[in-house]
Each structure stands twice: as structure tokens, then as C-alpha cells.
Design an enzyme around this catalytic site. Structure first.
Site, PDB file in Angstrom:
ATOM      1  N   ARG A  86       0.834  -1.207   0.000  1.00  0.00           N
ATOM      2  CA  ARG A  86       0.000   0.000   0.000  1.00  0.00           C
ATOM      3  C   ARG A  86       0.863   1.249   0.000  1.00  0.00           C
ATOM      4  O   ARG A  86       0.527   2.253  -0.632  1.00  0.00           O
ATOM      5  CB  ARG A  86      -0.961  -0.017   1.191  1.00  0.00           C
ATOM      6  CG  ARG A  86      -1.984   1.113   1.133  1.00  0.00           C
ATOM      7  CD  ARG A  86      -3.071   0.951   2.172  1.00  0.00           C
ATOM      8  NE  ARG A  86      -2.546   1.005   3.519  1.00  0.00           N
ATOM      9  CZ  ARG A  86      -3.242   0.682   4.609  1.00  0.00           C
ATOM     10  NH1 ARG A  86      -4.497   0.272   4.489  1.00  0.00           N
ATOM     11  NH2 ARG A  86      -2.707   0.755   5.802  1.00  0.00           N
ATOM     12  N   LYS A 188      -2.665   6.547   1.588  1.00  0.00           N
ATOM     13  CA  LYS A 188      -2.468   6.884   3.007  1.00  0.00           C
ATOM     14  C   LYS A 188      -1.494   8.051   3.080  1.00  0.00           C
ATOM     15  O   LYS A 188      -0.294   7.871   3.333  1.00  0.00           O
ATOM     16  CB  LYS A 188      -1.970   5.660   3.767  1.00  0.00           C
ATOM     17  CG  LYS A 188      -2.242   5.764   5.262  1.00  0.00           C
ATOM     18  CD  LYS A 188      -2.248   4.400   5.911  1.00  0.00           C
ATOM     19  CE  LYS A 188      -2.347   4.467   7.417  1.00  0.00           C
ATOM     20  NZ  LYS A 188      -3.570   5.072   7.914  1.00  0.00           N
ATOM     21  N   GLU A 224     -16.339   6.048   5.136  1.00  0.00           N
ATOM     22  CA  GLU A 224     -15.559   5.391   6.179  1.00  0.00           C
ATOM     23  C   GLU A 224     -15.459   6.347   7.360  1.00  0.00           C
ATOM     24  O   GLU A 224     -15.912   7.485   7.286  1.00  0.00           O
ATOM     25  CB  GLU A 224     -14.175   5.008   5.674  1.00  0.00           C
ATOM     26  CG  GLU A 224     -13.291   6.164   5.276  1.00  0.00           C
ATOM     27  CD  GLU A 224     -11.871   5.723   4.920  1.00  0.00           C
ATOM     28  OE1 GLU A 224     -11.351   4.819   5.581  1.00  0.00           O
ATOM     29  OE2 GLU A 224     -11.294   6.316   3.995  1.00  0.00           O
TER      30      GLU A 224
END
Ligand code: PLP
Ligand code: COI
Length: 345
Positions: A86, A188, A224
């Protein structure tokens, strides 16, 4: 910043989610088009130029993963290869040079081994949280990617992220968006979190654990939470979690989608979760590395609190998922192939 107190003096049962300056971290530099090998260092302060793109333009990404003490005293990492992957994707989005994934995992292991005294004892519920972080550094002023980067991995023992732990807490929706439809929501990156500080603060002051963001295009679907993905469980045993290009692809979420289906016999679904259709869920929760599985008691939307199972009791399927996931992480339940990597101390 004072160094962390000796591990022998830490109250493992009552850890929060707070920074600690542990003895060792990993630090690598990217210069002249390549990463150096990096090394462990005792200095937790970064010495960087005022022109660093990580400071001005948000050229910064990070990861979060944990090390778990098992019953036999050994140390487990949960899917660290997925964090490495990621981070490579987050780097690509911000034009940063990814740190090689195998070296990322090796460096995580080095940091855990060097700080092994700070991996909380089995049975306390505590874990060692690891924070890989990359930032653009060097003298820059135009909006361009930096030529130099720092990659660090530091660590600290942590307990529950949301105050309730496994006790349900309430979440609220926000007027603000976390991410734009074609923005950086699935990476992220630091900027996503800077923008979430104000809505997060408003939620905390109003007594909620976190914000549930709605989709930025229509404000009708759950995206989320500020620091975790959302799931709901229907009366007919579906484990449902939102599908969206602007949410973080949570490693915990993909793990739970698998466990829900293969271990609990639920139907695992990634799809739309409309905020005005919460009645379909018997149970709900937030899931992530820091959050683990945090049961959601209720969600506030337009001055109405929608309560799922209970505001005080953890719901039965949520509890089963929690036991399965944490059982795997702490080595008490057999893990799917490749999910656990051991740290040699
Ligand atoms: N969503 C957000 C915004 C997060 O910050 C996190 C934490 O990493 C998650 C979801 C959960 O992701 P993961 O399960 O990979 O920790
Ligand atoms: C994580 O779960 O690792 C996170 O990054 C959440 C939050 C602490 C930012």
C-alpha cells in the site's frame, strides 16, 4: 521530547494511543536517485530543510501496523507485506520513490526486534504500533516533487484507539468531506488527515468517538470513519462494507471480508451503504489496525441517533469477528497462509 520510560515501568493494561520516544527507529535517505540501506538510530528528531515538500505541500505518506506478543513469548507481525504494497501505491500517487517492499518488511522486523522489550505482554491487550513514514525533504519552494526523501519507521506500545475498546461507542456524520471524488482518499497520505482534524475535533467535543464521512459526490452513502473503515451486518448474515474509490483500502477490511466468509460463513459484500438505510443492519463497527474492531453503538445523522444492536453491549457477530481476527494476530487461532510473519529477536 523525553525518552520513553523503561519497559519494566510501563502499565501495560492501561495503555492509550500515545506517542512514545522508544530507544530505536529505522532511518533511510533517498539521494541522487537511490535509497541508501538505512539503519537503526536512537535519535527520534528529524533534521530537515525548511524547504521540505513534506512540510509545505503534503508530500508525505505513512503506514500503520502492529507487532503482537504471543502466548509462547514470540512476536507476530500481521500482513506487513500488505502495508509495504500500500505504501508503494501511496508513493506513486505523490510522485515519491517507494522504499523496496522486501526491505520495508525487513526494516519493520529490525525495529520490532530492537525495541522488543516494548512489545506488550500477551494477555494485556496491548500491541506495538509501528509507523512507517516517508517525507519529501531538501531545499524546495516550487510545487514540484522533492529530489530527496526520508523514510523512517518508529514504534510505540499502544492500547485501544477508541476509548471504549470493545465497548460500543457512538459516531457522528459530518458536513465536511474527508476526500474528493478523484482525489487522494485511497492513498495513506498526510493531507487526508490534516483535513480531518476539524471535523474530528467537532465530533469529539460533541461526545462522539469519530466521524463517519459520507461520499463526497452525493453525501448519501457511508464512506468510512476518520481512522477506520465501516462495516455493517444484516439480519440475513451479510457482512457489508462500502465500496468506494475515495476510501482507504484497509488491510483489516480485506482480512475481515475473508474471515467473515471463510471462517464465519457470512456473505461478504463490498457495496453501497446508504446513510438513510441503516435499518438493514443489526450490527455495525469500525475496523482498522489502530481501531481493531470497534463496535458502533449508534450513528448520528441529521440530529437523529440510529442505534444498531446496543449502545452498551457488543453484538454477537461483531464479537466473533473480533475473536477470530485478534486470535490470529496473537497466534491463538490458525492464520490463513502468509498472514503472520515472525520477528526473530
Ligand atoms: N481508513 C482510514 C482513514 C485509516 O486511517 C485507517 C488506518 O490505517 C483505516 C481505514 C484502516 O486501514 P488498515 O486496516 O489497513 O489499518
Ligand atoms: C492505523 O490504523 O494504522 C491508522 O493509521 C489510523 C490512525 C492512527 C491514523
Amino acid at each position: 521530547m523525553a525518552k520513553a520510560k523503561p519497559a519494566t515501568e510501563i502499565d501495560w493494561e492501561n495503555l492509550g494511543f500515545d506517542y512514545m520516544d522508544l530507544p530505536y527507529r529505522f532511518l533511510a535517505h533517498y539521494q541522487d536517485g537511490q535509497w541508501d540501506e538505512g539503519q537503526l538510530t536512537e535519535d527520534g528528531t528529524l533534521h530537515i530543510s525548511e524547504g521540505s515538500t513534506g512540510l509545505h505541500y503534503g508530500q508525505a505518506d505513512f503506514e500503520g501496523l502492529k507487532a503482537y506478543r504471543t502466548k509462547d513469548g514470540s512476536i507476530n507481525l500481521f500482513r506487513p507485506d500488505q502495508n509495504a504494497k500500500r505504501m508503494t501505491k501511496s508513493c506513486a500517487r505523490l510522485l515519491m520513490p517507494a522504499f523496496p517492499e522486501d526491505k520495508f518488511v525487513a526494516a519493520v522486523k529490525k525495529v520490532v526486534a530492537a525495541n522488543a522489550d516494548y512489545v506488550p505482554p500477551y494477555g494485556t491487550g496491548g500491541t506495538l504500533y509501528l509507523r512507517p513514514l516517508m517525507i519529501g525533504v531538501g531545499g524546495n519552494i516550487g510545487v514540484h516533487p522533492a529530489d530527496e526523501y526520508i523514510f523512517t519507521i518508529f514504534a510505540m506500545p499502544v492500547g485501544a484507539y477508541y476509548k471504549g475498546g470493545l465497548k460500543p461507542t457512538n459516531f457522528t456524520t459530518s458536513y465536511y468531506d474527508r476526500a474528493a471524488p478523484h482525489g487522494t482518499g485511497q492513498s495513506k497520505v498526510g493531507g487526508n488527515y490534516g483535513g480531518s482534524l476539524l471535523p474530528g475535533d467537532q465530533a469529539h467535543k460533541a461526545g462522539y468517538s469519530d466521524v463517519i464521512y459520507l461520499d463526497p459526490a452525493t453525501h448519501t452513502k457511508i464512506e468510512e470513519a476518520g481512522s477506520a473503515n465501516f462495516f455493517g451486518i444484516t439480519a440475513d448474515n451479510e457482512f457489508v462494507t462500502p465500496k468506494s474509490d475515495s476510501i482507504l483500502p484497509s488491510i483489516t477490511k480485506y482480512s475481515l471480508l475473508y474471515l467473515a466468509e471463510h471462517r464465519l460463513g457470512l456473505k461478504a459484500v463490498e457495496g453501497d451503504v446508504f446513510i438513510d438505510d441503516l435499518d438493514r443492519f443489526e450490527e455495525a463497527g469500525a475496523m482498522g489496525t489502530a481501531a481493531v474492531i470497534a463496535p458502533i453503538g449508534g450513528i448520528e445523522y441529521k440530529d437523529n441517533l440510529h442505534v444498531f444492536y446496543s449502545e452498551t453491549e457488543v453484538a454477537p457477530i461483531t464479537k466473533k469477528l473480533y475473536n477470530e481476527l485478534t486470535g490470529i494476530q496473537f497466534g491463538d487461532v490458525e492464520a490463513p497462509e502468509g498472514w503472520i510473519q515472525k520477528v526473530e529477536v
